[in-house]
Structures are given as C-alpha cells and as structure tokens.
Write a protein that holds these residues in place. Structure first.
Motif, PDB file in Angstrom:
ATOM      1  N   LEU A  23       0.864  -1.181   0.000  1.00  0.00           N
ATOM      2  CA  LEU A  23       0.000   0.000   0.000  1.00  0.00           C
ATOM      3  C   LEU A  23       0.905   1.237   0.000  1.00  0.00           C
ATOM      4  CD1 LEU A  23      -2.981   0.821   0.055  1.00  0.00           C
ATOM      5  CD2 LEU A  23      -2.773   1.052   2.529  1.00  0.00           C
ATOM      6  N   VAL A  33      -0.579  12.585 -11.325  1.00  0.00           N
ATOM      7  CA  VAL A  33      -1.064  11.657 -10.294  1.00  0.00           C
ATOM      8  C   VAL A  33      -1.657  10.394 -10.902  1.00  0.00           C
ATOM      9  CG1 VAL A  33      -3.278  12.902 -10.119  1.00  0.00           C
ATOM     10  CG2 VAL A  33      -2.491  11.497  -8.207  1.00  0.00           C
ATOM     11  N   ASN A  34      -2.320  10.530 -12.028  1.00  0.00           N
ATOM     12  CA  ASN A  34      -2.928   9.374 -12.679  1.00  0.00           C
ATOM     13  C   ASN A  34      -1.853   8.417 -13.211  1.00  0.00           C
ATOM     14  OD1 ASN A  34      -4.062   8.085 -15.340  1.00  0.00           O
ATOM     15  ND2 ASN A  34      -5.861   8.599 -14.140  1.00  0.00           N
ATOM     16  N   ASN A  38      -1.237   4.549 -12.070  1.00  0.00           N
ATOM     17  CA  ASN A  38      -1.220   3.455 -13.051  1.00  0.00           C
ATOM     18  C   ASN A  38       0.135   2.762 -13.123  1.00  0.00           C
ATOM     19  OD1 ASN A  38      -3.855   3.116 -14.049  1.00  0.00           O
ATOM     20  ND2 ASN A  38      -3.692   5.022 -15.212  1.00  0.00           N
ATOM     21  N   LEU A  41       0.186   0.435 -10.053  1.00  0.00           N
ATOM     22  CA  LEU A  41      -0.698  -0.716 -10.291  1.00  0.00           C
ATOM     23  C   LEU A  41      -0.090  -1.672 -11.312  1.00  0.00           C
ATOM     24  CD1 LEU A  41      -4.081   1.200 -10.366  1.00  0.00           C
ATOM     25  CD2 LEU A  41      -3.584  -0.720  -8.839  1.00  0.00           C
ATOM     26  N   LEU A  48      -2.387   4.663  -3.073  1.00  0.00           N
ATOM     27  CA  LEU A  48      -3.475   5.336  -2.360  1.00  0.00           C
ATOM     28  C   LEU A  48      -3.160   6.828  -2.282  1.00  0.00           C
ATOM     29  CD1 LEU A  48      -6.070   5.383  -0.732  1.00  0.00           C
ATOM     30  CD2 LEU A  48      -4.780   4.703   1.281  1.00  0.00           C
ATOM     31  N   GLU A  51      -6.182  13.596   0.177  1.00  0.00           N
ATOM     32  CA  GLU A  51      -5.884  15.027   0.171  1.00  0.00           C
ATOM     33  C   GLU A  51      -6.096  15.710   1.517  1.00  0.00           C
ATOM     34  OE1 GLU A  51      -3.875  15.669  -2.564  1.00  0.00           O
ATOM     35  OE2 GLU A  51      -4.881  17.620  -2.449  1.00  0.00           O
ATOM     36  N   GLU A  55      -6.551  12.928   7.350  1.00  0.00           N
ATOM     37  CA  GLU A  55      -6.665  11.611   6.732  1.00  0.00           C
ATOM     38  C   GLU A  55      -5.307  11.112   6.250  1.00  0.00           C
ATOM     39  OE1 GLU A  55     -10.106  10.361   4.026  1.00  0.00           O
ATOM     40  OE2 GLU A  55      -8.466  10.674   2.640  1.00  0.00           O
ATOM     41  N   ILE A  62      -1.719   2.578   8.063  1.00  0.00           N
ATOM     42  CA  ILE A  62      -1.971   1.352   7.300  1.00  0.00           C
ATOM     43  C   ILE A  62      -1.079   1.247   6.060  1.00  0.00           C
ATOM     44  CG2 ILE A  62      -4.351   1.064   8.105  1.00  0.00           C
ATOM     45  CD1 ILE A  62      -5.236   2.231   5.316  1.00  0.00           C
TER      46      ILE A  62
ATOM     47  N   VAL B  31      -7.594  12.131  -9.119  1.00  0.00           N
ATOM     48  CA  VAL B  31      -6.735  11.066  -9.650  1.00  0.00           C
ATOM     49  C   VAL B  31      -7.284  10.552 -10.979  1.00  0.00           C
ATOM     50  CG1 VAL B  31      -5.684   8.800  -9.203  1.00  0.00           C
ATOM     51  CG2 VAL B  31      -6.102  10.383  -7.293  1.00  0.00           C
ATOM     52  N   THR B  32      -8.590  10.368 -11.043  1.00  0.00           N
ATOM     53  CA  THR B  32      -9.200   9.690 -12.193  1.00  0.00           C
ATOM     54  C   THR B  32     -10.181  10.579 -12.949  1.00  0.00           C
ATOM     55  OG1 THR B  32     -11.043   8.822 -10.888  1.00  0.00           O
ATOM     56  CG2 THR B  32      -9.051   7.485 -10.970  1.00  0.00           C
ATOM     57  N   THR B  72     -10.851  11.635  -3.370  1.00  0.00           N
ATOM     58  CA  THR B  72      -9.818  12.447  -2.697  1.00  0.00           C
ATOM     59  C   THR B  72     -10.511  13.557  -1.913  1.00  0.00           C
ATOM     60  OG1 THR B  72      -9.493  13.684  -4.784  1.00  0.00           O
ATOM     61  CG2 THR B  72      -7.854  12.005  -4.247  1.00  0.00           C
ATOM     62  N   LEU B  73     -11.412  13.129  -1.048  1.00  0.00           N
ATOM     63  CA  LEU B  73     -12.240  14.065  -0.268  1.00  0.00           C
ATOM     64  C   LEU B  73     -11.396  15.007   0.590  1.00  0.00           C
ATOM     65  CD1 LEU B  73     -15.266  14.603   0.445  1.00  0.00           C
ATOM     66  CD2 LEU B  73     -14.923  13.131   2.435  1.00  0.00           C
ATOM     67  N   SER B 105     -11.119   5.935   6.461  1.00  0.00           N
ATOM     68  CA  SER B 105     -10.885   7.094   7.336  1.00  0.00           C
ATOM     69  C   SER B 105     -12.218   7.547   7.914  1.00  0.00           C
ATOM     70  CB  SER B 105     -10.232   8.244   6.567  1.00  0.00           C
ATOM     71  OG  SER B 105     -11.188   8.943   5.792  1.00  0.00           O
ATOM     72  N   LEU B 107     -13.212  10.576   8.138  1.00  0.00           N
ATOM     73  CA  LEU B 107     -13.744  11.610   7.256  1.00  0.00           C
ATOM     74  C   LEU B 107     -14.626  10.999   6.174  1.00  0.00           C
ATOM     75  CD1 LEU B 107     -13.581  14.675   6.415  1.00  0.00           C
ATOM     76  CD2 LEU B 107     -11.746  13.999   4.866  1.00  0.00           C
ATOM     77  N   ARG B 108     -14.146   9.929   5.582  1.00  0.00           N
ATOM     78  CA  ARG B 108     -14.908   9.332   4.474  1.00  0.00           C
ATOM     79  C   ARG B 108     -16.163   8.612   4.974  1.00  0.00           C
ATOM     80  NH1 ARG B 108     -10.813   7.896  -0.419  1.00  0.00           N
ATOM     81  NH2 ARG B 108      -9.122   9.269   0.215  1.00  0.00           N
ATOM     82  N   LYS B 149      -8.832  -2.199   2.965  1.00  0.00           N
ATOM     83  CA  LYS B 149      -7.457  -1.994   2.496  1.00  0.00           C
ATOM     84  C   LYS B 149      -7.442  -0.762   1.606  1.00  0.00           C
ATOM     85  CE  LYS B 149      -3.406  -3.802   0.267  1.00  0.00           C
ATOM     86  NZ  LYS B 149      -2.755  -4.776  -0.579  1.00  0.00           N
ATOM     87  N   GLY B 150      -7.283   0.386   2.224  1.00  0.00           N
ATOM     88  CA  GLY B 150      -7.234   1.628   1.454  1.00  0.00           C
ATOM     89  C   GLY B 150      -8.504   1.810   0.652  1.00  0.00           C
ATOM     90  N   VAL B 151      -8.356   2.043  -0.638  1.00  0.00           N
ATOM     91  CA  VAL B 151      -9.526   2.255  -1.479  1.00  0.00           C
ATOM     92  C   VAL B 151      -9.874   1.002  -2.290  1.00  0.00           C
ATOM     93  CG1 VAL B 151      -9.178   4.742  -1.652  1.00  0.00           C
ATOM     94  CG2 VAL B 151      -8.143   3.249  -3.348  1.00  0.00           C
ATOM     95  N   ASP B 152      -9.102  -0.081  -2.111  1.00  0.00           N
ATOM     96  CA  ASP B 152      -9.402  -1.313  -2.835  1.00  0.00           C
ATOM     97  C   ASP B 152     -10.213  -2.243  -1.944  1.00  0.00           C
ATOM     98  OD1 ASP B 152      -7.964  -0.502  -5.091  1.00  0.00           O
ATOM     99  OD2 ASP B 152      -6.076  -1.149  -4.183  1.00  0.00           O
ATOM    100  N   SER B 208      -9.026  -4.085 -12.376  1.00  0.00           N
ATOM    101  CA  SER B 208      -8.478  -3.643 -11.093  1.00  0.00           C
ATOM    102  C   SER B 208      -6.986  -3.339 -11.192  1.00  0.00           C
ATOM    103  CB  SER B 208      -8.729  -4.706 -10.019  1.00  0.00           C
ATOM    104  OG  SER B 208      -8.078  -5.905 -10.380  1.00  0.00           O
ATOM    105  N   ARG B 209      -6.411  -3.485 -12.383  1.00  0.00           N
ATOM    106  CA  ARG B 209      -4.994  -3.151 -12.558  1.00  0.00           C
ATOM    107  C   ARG B 209      -4.800  -1.752 -13.174  1.00  0.00           C
ATOM    108  NH1 ARG B 209      -1.331  -7.428 -12.229  1.00  0.00           N
ATOM    109  NH2 ARG B 209       0.276  -5.817 -12.396  1.00  0.00           N
ATOM    110  N   THR B 211      -6.165   2.394 -12.460  1.00  0.00           N
ATOM    111  CA  THR B 211      -6.957   3.268 -11.600  1.00  0.00           C
ATOM    112  C   THR B 211      -8.119   3.810 -12.425  1.00  0.00           C
ATOM    113  OG1 THR B 211      -6.849   5.105 -10.036  1.00  0.00           O
ATOM    114  CG2 THR B 211      -5.619   5.385 -12.090  1.00  0.00           C
TER     115      THR B 211
END
Lengths: 290, 290, 290
Positions: A23, A33-34, A38, A41, A48, A51, A55, A62, B31-32, B72-73, B105, B107-108, B149-152, B208-209, B211
């Motif tokens: 992680l 960032v994208n 990628n 990955l 991860l 912002e 957080e 983790i 990011v995306t 990315t809140l 988190s 926050l989320r 696990k993070g965002v995954d 999943s490989r 983003t």
C-alpha cells in the motif's frame, strides 16, 4: 555491495513487491497523479492518494511506504505532508521524497530543506539540477553555480561521461551527509547510499518527452521500499524497472513510427509485463569509483 | 422485473443516453477525473466538472444528473457537495454516490453517512468492502467484521460463488433500508433496488490493474440516470456497458500481449464503439434468489 | 497578410518553437492538465504547472509565456491568476486566455471580464458560445441570444457555412475592441486580429469526443506565442498544428476501427511527429471577407 551482488538480489526484490502488493501512499502533484497510480498498479503495488491532512496522517498507520512529491506544492499541502512525515517517523515507515522544482521557487527549496532536516527520509530522487540545489544547501561543493529551468533539468546539469565523476561525488556526499539513499536520474542515473556509488545506463530520451516519467520513477521506488527492507536495493530495482520499461517502450515506438502518446501507454504496458529475466538481461548497472 | 425483461429494455436505455447526451455533473477525485470525463464522452454523455461550491450548486440547475465521488475528499470539497446535493433534492435531479474508501478514514465514513442520511440519492455504487461499511452503519448484519485496504476491496470481501448469497442479502437490505439502488461491483457485481437482486458476471480482473475503472463505472451510471427515468434499469445498463467494454478490451490486450496501459486506452475505445447488439449478446445478467 | 503569405511563414514559426523549447507556464484546470502538459512536450515546448499564488507570480519571471485556463476555476485560484497576469504585464510576457465555460456561471463570466479588462492579453481562445458571451459584454451585436451548454459549445453556436459571416464579424469586432487576437474554435475555426479574419477547416469531429482538445489547443498556442513575436502567426500555426494532428489521428482511428481512447493517444503522437511539410500540405487556411 558491488553491482553483480546487487543484480543477484534483483529477482527476490521484485518478487517481494509482487507478493506484498504494498500500500503505497502518495502525496503528489495533480499533473501526473494518474500516471503514478497506473505505474504502481502496473508493477504490482497498490497506490493510495488522499488530500485531507488529518486523513493523510491516519493513512500512514496502514501504509507500507510514503511518497512525497512537491510537483504542484501549495502552502495548504505542506500541513498534510508534515503531519504524515511525522507519523511515518513515529511508525518507522519508509519514505521517498521527490524535490520537484527545488531551486525554481523559494517555496520549493525551503520546503525541501525543512523536510530533509526534520524528518527521516529513506530516499531522495531528483534530477541533477534539483540534487545540486540540495547539495549546496548542505555546503557540498557543487563546482559551478546551480542553474534551474523550471521543473526540468538544466542543460548544463545533464549527466554525461564528462561530468559523471563530479556529479557522482555530489550525490555520494549528499547521501553521506544526510544519511539517505540519493538518486539523481537522467540519461545516466547516479545512486548512492553514501558509501558506494552506482550508475544505471538504461532508459531513453523519449522519457523526457512525456510528463510524469520522473514522478512514476519516484512512485515505483516507493512501492519497492514498501516491500523490501534493503533501501539501496529497492531504489536500484525501481530505477532499473522504469529505465528498462522505458527502453523497451522506446524501441517499440521507433519500430512502429509512433510518438510520445503511444510511448506513455506502452511504458505502462512494459511495467506491467516486466519480470526478473528481462531486468537481469537488460540491466546496465555499474559501480562508479569516485 | 426478471433479468430477461430487463435485457429487452437495454437497447432503449442506451438509445436514450445517446440521444439526450446528458449533462453529467461530476464532483469527483483528481486522480481519475480525466478518465471519468473521457468515459462519459466515449459512451455519449457530456461531462461537466467544476470546483467552486457556489458554481457547483448553480450547475445543478442545468445538469441532467449529479455524480458525487469522495476519492480524494477534503473538508473544503464537502461544502460544495452538500450545496449541490441540496439543490439536486429541490430540483428532483438524479444522484449517484460513490463512497470511495468509506471505512478507510473517519472523514470518508462520516461524510458518506451524512450524505445518505440528509439527501435523496438514487444510486450508491461501491466495492463490497465499502458497501459493508455502510450496511453496518445501518445496523444490517454483515456476518463478519468489515475490513478495509485503502480504497481497494479487502481480499476477504471479494464477491465469489461462496459468499454471493450473504453479500446479495447485505446489498438488498441496504437498498431497502435507505430506499436507493445499491450496486456492489467486483468480479461479480450485485445490484438491488431493495426488492429484487441481480448479478452481473461481465468484466475482467484487468479492470483492477488500472486506476479509475470504478470511478468510470460510477460516472457512466451517472450518464444513464441522467437520460433514463428507470433508475434500476439505468444502473444495470451502465454496469453492463463498462463490464462488457472491459471484457472486450481484456481480450484484445491478451491476444496482442499488451499490458495495463493499452487496456486503459482500449477500454475507452470499447465504450465508444459499444452498441445494443454487443450489450445483448454478451450480457451475463441473472436474478439472484436470496 | 493574406493566407498564402501566412503559410509561407509557417515553417519558421514551427522551427522557432522547436529551437527555443519555450517555458510555457500553465495555470489550468485539473481535468485536462496532463493532456496539456503532454501536448506541449510532444510539439517541443516545456510546460510548467504550479499552484501556489506567490510561486505562480515568481515563475512569470522565468517563463516565455503564460496560459490562463478557467476550466475548473475556484475563488482561491483567481488570486494567483491575477498576480501572474499583473507580473506578465510588468514584464511584457505574452498571455493566452481560455474562458472555459464563460456564460455557464457568474464566477466564470465575471472573472473572464475582469481578466480582459485589467490585464494585457495576447490571445483569447474559446468556442463560439464563449466568444459570444464575451462579445455581448463588450456591446457587440451577437444577433441572437447567447446560449450555453456547460463547457461545450451550444448546438446553435456551432460554426457552419450558414453562420460563418455573422460569427466572423463577431470575432473580428471583439478582437478590434479589446485589441487581442481572438480565436473561436470549432468544426471551422475563426481567427482575427481585428483587421483580417481567417478560417481554418482542419480538424475532425472526434476532437469533441475527448476531453482536453480545446485546452491542448490553448496550451499549444501558448507555446507558439512564447517562441514567436508575431502573435497572429503564432496563433494560426498553433491552430493548424492541432487541427492537422487531429485529422491525421482521426484517419488512423477510422482506418483501424478504433475509438476515442486511441484517438487521444494518437493525437499526441501526431503532434510529436508534426513537421512543416505536413502542415503546409494539409493546411486549409483561408481569408474570410466580412
């Protein structure tokens, strides 16, 4: 370690990354960032990005490693960087720092120095102009005045056969003085842990014709230090990975008369397909005597 | 509706999107964001991203649907999300909510619960870990402790033949309790409107490989609910669209020994080329009896 | 100048960019920032993005041109834009302004007018809807009420044979009134320096099926005005460059049954490969008599 001892350990270093799927927390710039996500990955890590400063700090609990990149630094971003770096110190998490554009503005230079002075960094990765700016801050003799062209390396700082010894000494002295692994990337990469100095002659000039190849390199080393204890070995393996992926991608682009758009896509493809055999077969890693 | 009745309506659902070219307002992560915009444009919608809170609220007046993604809140982003959601309530605009990283988190998690409690949401789309976090907040029995696990998705939450009934029940109960369409996406997707439960077995692990495949899915469903009154049908058509585009892209990548970079490019190509015939021919939609 | 005189100067204009590798500072939106950077790198410029207002102002000292794009404008972004524009005034640096979404919100319309009123702009580049919004603010007769669809051109504003004379007059009058080069881009581009009016009929409708083609156009003109003194010539060369790259990319995509994802990648490739011969051979530049 001499370079052949290092090469022997490359397969296990890559295997560790792929098995752990580390992680890799990135506090980075919004331009690339994208690509960083990628790239991570593709090679087998789990990026991860977040912002919110609170957080960002919490996620250090983790994460397996922390990537700090100041490519579009703002004052509000600094708060979260410091909080996360502080937590990484407390929890002994490995950190890679990319001083993008150090020297191009006071904000970037001063923040870089603050980060290096106040927190435990495992690796610093920059171009030779950025490394020289930092070296100068630590009273290392850089032999000529530093020059800066935005976020790109200044023409006179491009690492070449002619200046490799001088630049190798600068990288080594900076690594020794602040007790980190330092990597100056370019046509020739220089990496030092303060004791030994190594060069890597992989890669391709096309890498400087897309945005994000430097940021991806930093991110990918972040993945390797998040899955390997030996920071020098992790840094070298990360550098070889993207250098060789870049080489393979450039060969494809030239053979097919394509351009920088396809190069960027193919670079991610090659990172995805990279294995130990290709790494070992193509690695141009050497010790540099200073 | 049983799955074959739904399939009969797929061509018209896709046609509605292409004819209306719905203005799909996205408040999303940085990011995306580019992938989300290109995915929407590829399928035939018109994405609009804005960052100023007052402007975000104003744009609800001209949008066809609203996409809220907390990938990315930040605290400052919440203000515009709430203002836009409030306006969407007033104007009866359809909303899809993507609770990226809920559970990773406070926050989320807290923001997700606030959004669901205080505003009218049409669809919630997350991975199974995120859906379970939300289900737990609404006192639904999730049978084992949630893991994050993070965002995954956490490995033990990956939807499979073994856990499909349990996960199907969780999705259904959450949909029923908060009166929305809920979609948990993964190797198998689960979708429920609180009455019926459906599974989709399209897609490919390559998704999943890269983003952004989850964010693109959410965005594209946003396009479908902005051009169709039947929210369940719109959600299923969106899910099938990206699942089948992913499948086709993965076949191409494997046949040509490419990697995740080309997969990402090809995924947009397949969304661009997608038509009703391909959707109907490839759709693996089934009813799930709980 | 008539169009054939301009075409004669295109080779030198492109050569100037490639030799100077102009440092093109971009204050732009986060949706397409990566495309803008890669487009500039592909054609031979050196993009630099920064986010801190003080730093943005400082960088004007070392830039060759400044690109201002309000695609995801926020109130906090305005401060840095104004500071940078002020410094660009002081230092006589060329500036291109892209009023993305002017008319879609008060924030965007008002900020656009502030920028044009208070600072020296070299070029304004927008779609015809945006240009009409600005023209109306300067009391130019736009003949029908302006309409706005988010950040895309309104269907009734698409430049065509039927409305080319009216739109040409609007572009010319705006250019004359505020003393800048104005470009309205679309299926047909209109460019005027307030004296002459030119049309460009290169490009392809696929360009509107990806996000970022307009932003890339603005960025690339930024590179040309940073390396050429003749602003009109620089603007036309930039417009021809991306129009012809778009055409070539679209031909490839259609011949190979690909889609918008590959189009985006190929567009960067074609910018990378573009040379004077291709520009001259394909340029569809004409004078427009009003």
């Amino acid at each position: 370690m001499n370079s052949s001892e290092i090469l022997n350990k490359i397969p296990q270093t890559l295997k560790n990354l792929k098995e752990k799927n580390p992680l890799t927390q990135c506090i980075t710039n919004y331009v690339t960032v994208n690509d960083v996500a990628n790239g991570l990955l593709a090679i087998g890590a789990s990026p991860l990005m977040s912002e919110d400063p609170q957080e960002q700090k919490d996620i250090v609990n983790i994460n397996d490693s922390l990537v700090i990149n100041i490519g579009t630094l703002t004052k509000s971003q600094i708060e979260g960087m410091y909080a996360s770096l502080d937590e990484a110190d407390n929890l002994y998490k490995p950190v890679i720092f990319d001083p993008v554009g150090a020297g191009a503005s006071e904000l970037r230079t001063n923040t870089s120095v603050e980060i290096i002075n106040n927190y435990s960094i495992s690796v610093i990765r920059g171009n030779m102009s950025e490394i020289k700016i930092l070296a100068k801050e630590y009273n290392i003799d850089i032999e000529n005045e530093e020059t800066v062209k935005g976020v790109d390396v200044a023409p006179e700082d491009i690492i070449s056969k002619e200046n490799i010894k001088v630049n190798g000494r600068i990288v080594k002295e900076l690594a020794e003085k602040i007790n980190v692994v330092v990597m100056a990337s370019g046509h020739i990469d220089i990496i030092s842990d303060g004791k030994n100095v190594y060069t890597i002659k992989n890669g391709d000039p096309l890498m400087s014709r897309i945005t994000g190849s430097g940021c991806m390199l930093t991110g990918i080393i972040g993945g390797f230090i998040g899955s390997n204890d030996d920071i020098l070995l992790a840094t070298i393996t990360g550098a070889l990975s993207i250098g060789i992926a870049g080489e393979l991608s450039a060969e494809y682009i030239k053979n097919n008369a394509l351009g920088s758009g396809s190069f960027r896509t193919r670079l991610i493809d090659e990172l995805y397909k990279l294995n130990s055999e290709t790494l070992l077969k193509r690695a141009k890693l050497e010790n540099l005597e200073i």
